[in-house]
Design a protein around this motif. Structure first.
Motif, PDB file in Angstrom:
ATOM      1  N   ASP A 258     -17.751   7.249 -14.670  1.00 57.77           N
ATOM      2  CA  ASP A 258     -17.905   6.654 -13.348  1.00 57.77           C
ATOM      3  C   ASP A 258     -18.661   7.261 -12.200  1.00 57.77           C
ATOM      4  N   ALA A 259     -18.451   8.433 -12.352  1.00 66.48           N
ATOM      5  CA  ALA A 259     -19.718   9.213 -10.970  1.00 66.48           C
ATOM      6  C   ALA A 259     -21.074   9.155 -11.498  1.00 66.48           C
ATOM      7  N   MET A 260     -21.340   8.508 -12.609  1.00 65.80           N
ATOM      8  CA  MET A 260     -22.749   8.425 -12.718  1.00 65.80           C
ATOM      9  C   MET A 260     -23.427   6.933 -12.297  1.00 65.80           C
ATOM     10  N   PRO A 261     -24.283   6.872 -11.413  1.00 60.94           N
ATOM     11  CA  PRO A 261     -24.654   5.503 -11.070  1.00 60.94           C
ATOM     12  C   PRO A 261     -25.368   4.698 -11.946  1.00 60.94           C
ATOM     13  N   LEU A 262     -26.103   5.572 -12.939  1.00 55.05           N
ATOM     14  CA  LEU A 262     -26.732   4.670 -13.991  1.00 55.05           C
ATOM     15  C   LEU A 262     -26.787   5.710 -15.300  1.00 55.05           C
ATOM     16  N   ASP A 263     -27.555   5.056 -16.209  1.00 56.44           N
ATOM     17  CA  ASP A 263     -27.606   5.885 -17.725  1.00 56.44           C
ATOM     18  C   ASP A 263     -28.848   6.777 -17.417  1.00 56.44           C
ATOM     19  N   ALA A 440     -35.315 -10.879 -16.270  1.00 57.58           N
ATOM     20  CA  ALA A 440     -34.851  -9.639 -16.174  1.00 57.58           C
ATOM     21  C   ALA A 440     -34.312  -9.452 -17.667  1.00 57.58           C
ATOM     22  N   LEU A 441     -33.257 -10.200 -18.196  1.00 55.68           N
ATOM     23  CA  LEU A 441     -32.693 -10.054 -19.367  1.00 55.68           C
ATOM     24  C   LEU A 441     -33.769  -9.879 -20.689  1.00 55.68           C
ATOM     25  N   GLU A 442     -34.686 -10.846 -20.440  1.00 53.97           N
ATOM     26  CA  GLU A 442     -35.941 -10.914 -21.324  1.00 53.97           C
ATOM     27  C   GLU A 442     -36.561  -9.657 -21.570  1.00 53.97           C
ATOM     28  N   LEU A 443     -36.816  -8.884 -20.329  1.00 51.55           N
ATOM     29  CA  LEU A 443     -37.410  -7.499 -20.358  1.00 51.55           C
ATOM     30  C   LEU A 443     -36.357  -6.587 -21.260  1.00 51.55           C
ATOM     31  N   GLY A 444     -35.253  -6.957 -21.598  1.00 54.70           N
ATOM     32  CA  GLY A 444     -34.607  -5.759 -22.214  1.00 54.70           C
ATOM     33  C   GLY A 444     -33.360  -5.295 -21.287  1.00 54.70           C
ATOM     34  N   VAL A 445     -33.022  -5.667 -20.197  1.00 51.22           N
ATOM     35  CA  VAL A 445     -32.279  -5.071 -19.521  1.00 51.22           C
ATOM     36  C   VAL A 445     -30.717  -5.632 -19.798  1.00 51.22           C
ATOM     37  N   GLU A 446     -29.742  -4.779 -20.082  1.00 46.48           N
ATOM     38  CA  GLU A 446     -28.379  -5.137 -20.727  1.00 46.48           C
ATOM     39  C   GLU A 446     -27.467  -4.615 -19.393  1.00 46.48           C
ATOM     40  N   LEU A 447     -26.670  -5.877 -19.407  1.00 46.46           N
ATOM     41  CA  LEU A 447     -25.490  -5.386 -17.908  1.00 46.46           C
ATOM     42  C   LEU A 447     -24.020  -5.527 -18.497  1.00 46.46           C
ATOM     43  N   ASN A 448     -23.360  -5.056 -17.981  1.00 49.20           N
ATOM     44  CA  ASN A 448     -21.937  -4.994 -18.301  1.00 49.20           C
ATOM     45  C   ASN A 448     -21.368  -6.427 -18.439  1.00 49.20           C
ATOM     46  N   GLU A 449     -20.528  -6.686 -19.258  1.00 49.56           N
ATOM     47  CA  GLU A 449     -20.003  -7.876 -19.598  1.00 49.56           C
ATOM     48  C   GLU A 449     -19.289  -8.660 -18.380  1.00 49.56           C
ATOM     49  N   ASP A 450     -18.391  -7.870 -17.393  1.00 44.84           N
ATOM     50  CA  ASP A 450     -17.904  -8.332 -16.470  1.00 44.84           C
ATOM     51  C   ASP A 450     -18.705  -8.296 -15.090  1.00 44.84           C
ATOM     52  N   CYS A 451     -19.981  -8.229 -15.178  1.00 42.37           N
ATOM     53  CA  CYS A 451     -20.953  -8.223 -14.050  1.00 42.37           C
ATOM     54  C   CYS A 451     -20.804  -9.583 -13.392  1.00 42.37           C
ATOM     55  N   GLN A 452     -21.144  -9.711 -12.002  1.00 48.97           N
ATOM     56  CA  GLN A 452     -21.337 -10.827 -11.213  1.00 48.97           C
ATOM     57  C   GLN A 452     -22.683 -11.736 -11.756  1.00 48.97           C
ATOM     58  N   ASP A 453     -22.406 -12.849 -11.826  1.00 48.31           N
ATOM     59  CA  ASP A 453     -23.615 -13.863 -12.080  1.00 48.31           C
ATOM     60  C   ASP A 453     -25.011 -13.487 -11.283  1.00 48.31           C
ATOM     61  N   ASN A 483     -21.639   0.041  -4.775  1.00 46.71           N
ATOM     62  CA  ASN A 483     -21.742  -1.184  -4.811  1.00 46.71           C
ATOM     63  C   ASN A 483     -23.600  -1.373  -5.232  1.00 46.71           C
ATOM     64  N   SER A 484     -24.173  -0.530  -5.748  1.00 48.61           N
ATOM     65  CA  SER A 484     -25.483  -0.791  -6.343  1.00 48.61           C
ATOM     66  C   SER A 484     -25.568  -1.533  -7.552  1.00 48.61           C
ATOM     67  N   PRO A 485     -26.665  -2.614  -7.657  1.00 47.39           N
ATOM     68  CA  PRO A 485     -26.746  -3.022  -8.813  1.00 47.39           C
ATOM     69  C   PRO A 485     -26.750  -2.103  -9.931  1.00 47.39           C
ATOM     70  N   VAL A 486     -27.417  -1.007  -9.922  1.00 39.39           N
ATOM     71  CA  VAL A 486     -27.288  -0.194 -10.927  1.00 39.39           C
ATOM     72  C   VAL A 486     -26.087   0.223 -11.758  1.00 39.39           C
ATOM     73  N   LYS A 487     -25.090  -0.036 -10.855  1.00 40.83           N
ATOM     74  CA  LYS A 487     -23.759   0.092 -11.733  1.00 40.83           C
ATOM     75  C   LYS A 487     -23.377  -0.964 -12.673  1.00 40.83           C
ATOM     76  N   GLU A 488     -24.311  -1.799 -12.558  1.00 38.07           N
ATOM     77  CA  GLU A 488     -24.144  -2.912 -13.680  1.00 38.07           C
ATOM     78  C   GLU A 488     -24.948  -2.859 -14.977  1.00 38.07           C
ATOM     79  N   LEU A 489     -25.764  -1.795 -14.842  1.00 37.36           N
ATOM     80  CA  LEU A 489     -26.562  -1.552 -15.974  1.00 37.36           C
ATOM     81  C   LEU A 489     -25.822  -1.089 -17.167  1.00 37.36           C
ATOM     82  N   LYS A 490     -25.887  -1.554 -18.118  1.00 35.66           N
ATOM     83  CA  LYS A 490     -25.270  -0.787 -19.433  1.00 35.66           C
ATOM     84  C   LYS A 490     -26.386  -0.245 -20.328  1.00 35.66           C
TER      85      LYS A 490
END
Length: 501
Positions: A258-263, A440-453, A483-490
């Protein structure tokens, strides 16, 4: 695909014209590892004293050490993360504390109080990180350079504290630099003076991988002609590659923490690939020629066209893995443009300065729009230290050690993202957000399943639209924000890490 529209949006969407003009009129920190740079008077004094305080070094004595041992790599990485992880964790701890106080005690803080708390954390974290990087050097200097150049992602306390790492680092002595040149370039029966009539012992710039000296070629090599010689530090490759390899290994174990903002594993993996190329100056010379050929010809390659900016060309026969002789560009880096303007009595806020800012934007738009969207092979480190304001008023681009090739499909999708961002009616229009998010998803970005729309669109705006003031879904723009959108990046496509920069 309308190239002009896509190319214009590519640069304009990342930094608006206002920001581009400000980049000219403000001193901007940079993130280069190998840059031709005119040092300030203070830096120059330091460089002069360092050069004079050394003994002569012969070419035969130059050694290129093997990679660091695994133990040494682990020690360095552990030292870095022992500082970095607590800094990151402090933000999440404070965010959790404020949330609990509001929920349990009904304490609602004002915007001013919240900003004051974040400013304190920023200042404390920036000081600790700068001190640790100063002691470690190596790849961690590149980390500082990257952070200092991203004012759009990091708080000013961090970019200010780490901006010092972009100026002249400890230079290697001129005798050692000349010994590297002798070992790498000279034929068996040649002396240094056979090749160079002049060699400035004080480097134009000294950075983490290499330093650059001005010189004049002899008639034997087409002179007299002014050139810049980029010379690799003899001991740096093993240290930097060891650092990034171990950071990548540790980042892999921290995936999901959790302490890591992104991968960060994906980020370090891409930086490892690009960094390895930066030690091969033959590859850099090839990249310089390849990008020059793209920009100097029409799209179909049939007709010569005017270059949008000036590029140095490598000198044939004077290029090796560790030494690169190239054209010398007379000017100053964009990061020091404001300082130079004031010296010459020019108001950085004058109409003339702003007009030049528009010229700068036009040149960069054409250069990067064509290379990214046409060939997909582009300069991947266009920070203010690598963009030059030349004496004749033209724009120069240097340091082609970090380049990237992206696929045709990604180029097309990236162009569609740029156009969709520009065509949107507002930052919260549902149809626009859906279109941008799908691309964005077509570029290959994968997000957490429970992320906002709104998360896919928020990520796209965060990456590619520097003009956006408020992200959809209530996300924050700052990378370090909980609360950065980076946290939604899988997962983020490795190929696009440098495009995001």
């Amino acid at each position: 695909m309308n190239f002009l529209a896509a190319a214009t949006l590519l640069v304009a969407s990342i930094k608006t014209e206002h920001v581009a003009v400000q980049a000219f009129s403000q001193t901007v920190s940079s993130s280069s590892s190998n840059r031709v740079r005119f040092p300030s008077s203070q830096s120059r004094t330091f460089l002069e004293s360092s050069v004079k305080a050394v003994e002569e070094v012969t070419a035969a004595s130059v050694e290129f050490p093997p990679p660091l041992s695994k133990v040494d790599r682990l020690k360095r990485a552990a030292t870095f993360w022992s500082t970095a992880v607590p800094i990151i964790s402090s933000y999440y701890g404070k965010f959790a504390e404020m949330s609990l106080r509001e929920k349990l005690l009904g304490e609602k803080m004002t915007e001013e109080d919240i900003e004051s708390i974040w400013d304190t954390l920023h200042s404390d974290g920036a000081t600790k990180l700068a001190d640790k990087i100063a002691s470690l050097k190596g790849f961690y200097v590149k980390t500082a350079q990257i952070i200092s150049s991203r004012q759009d992602l990091f708080p000013s306390q961090y970019t200010d504290a780490l901006s010092g790492f972009t100026d002249s680092l400890d230079p290697m002595p001129a005798s050692l630099a000349k010994a590297v040149v002798e070992q790498e370039l000279l034929n068996r029966d040649e002396t240094f003076d056979d090749v160079f009539l002049e060699f400035d012992e004080i480097p134009l710039g000294s950075a983490s991988i290499a330093q650059v000296h001005r010189a004049v070629l002899s008639e034997k090599y087409g002179g007299p002609r002014e050139v810049a010689i980029k010379i690799q530090r003899p001991s740096i490759e093993s240290k930097l590659m060891g650092d990034v390899a171990n950071l990548k290994s540790i980042a892999k174990t921290l995936r999901g923490v959790d302490a890591m903002p992104l991968d960060y594993y994906t980020v370090f993996a891409e930086l490892e690939n690009s960094l390895a190329d930066e030690f091969d100056f033959v590859a850099e010379a090839v990249a310089m020629d390849r990008i020059y050929n793209t920009l100097s010809r029409s799209r179909d390659g049939s007709t010569p066209v005017e270059l949008p900016l000036v590029m140095p060309r490598p000198v044939s026969g004077l290029v090796s893995k560790r030494v690169l002789v190239m054209d010398y560009l007379k000017g100053v880096p964009l990061s020091r443009a404001r300082e130079e303007m004031i010296k010459k009595g020019i108001d950085p806020e004058s109409p003339e300065a702003k007009l030049f800012g528009r010229k700068l934007l036009k040149s960069l738009t054409a250069a990067f729009g064509r290379t990214i969207l046409e060939s997909g092979f582009f300069h991947a480190d266009p920070h203010p230290g690598n963009i030059f304001v030349l004496e004749d008023g033209n724009i120069g681009l240097i340091d082609f050690g970090q380049v990237k090739q992206i696929s045709g499909r990604n180029r097309e999708t990236l162009a569609k993202v740029m156009i969709a961002l520009d065509d949107r009616k507002s930052d919260d229009h549902p149809e626009d957000l859906e279109k941008i998010g799908n691309l964005a998803l077509e570029l290959g970005v994968e997000l957490n399943e429970d992320c906002q729309d709104e998360a896919p669109a928020a990520v796209a705006m965060w990456l590619f639209d520097g003009s956006v003031e408020k992200l959809p879904g209530g996300y924050d723009k700052g990378e370090l924000s909980p609360n950065s959108p980076v946290k939604e990046l899988k997962s983020f496509p490795q190929d696009l890490v440098l495009v995001g920069r």
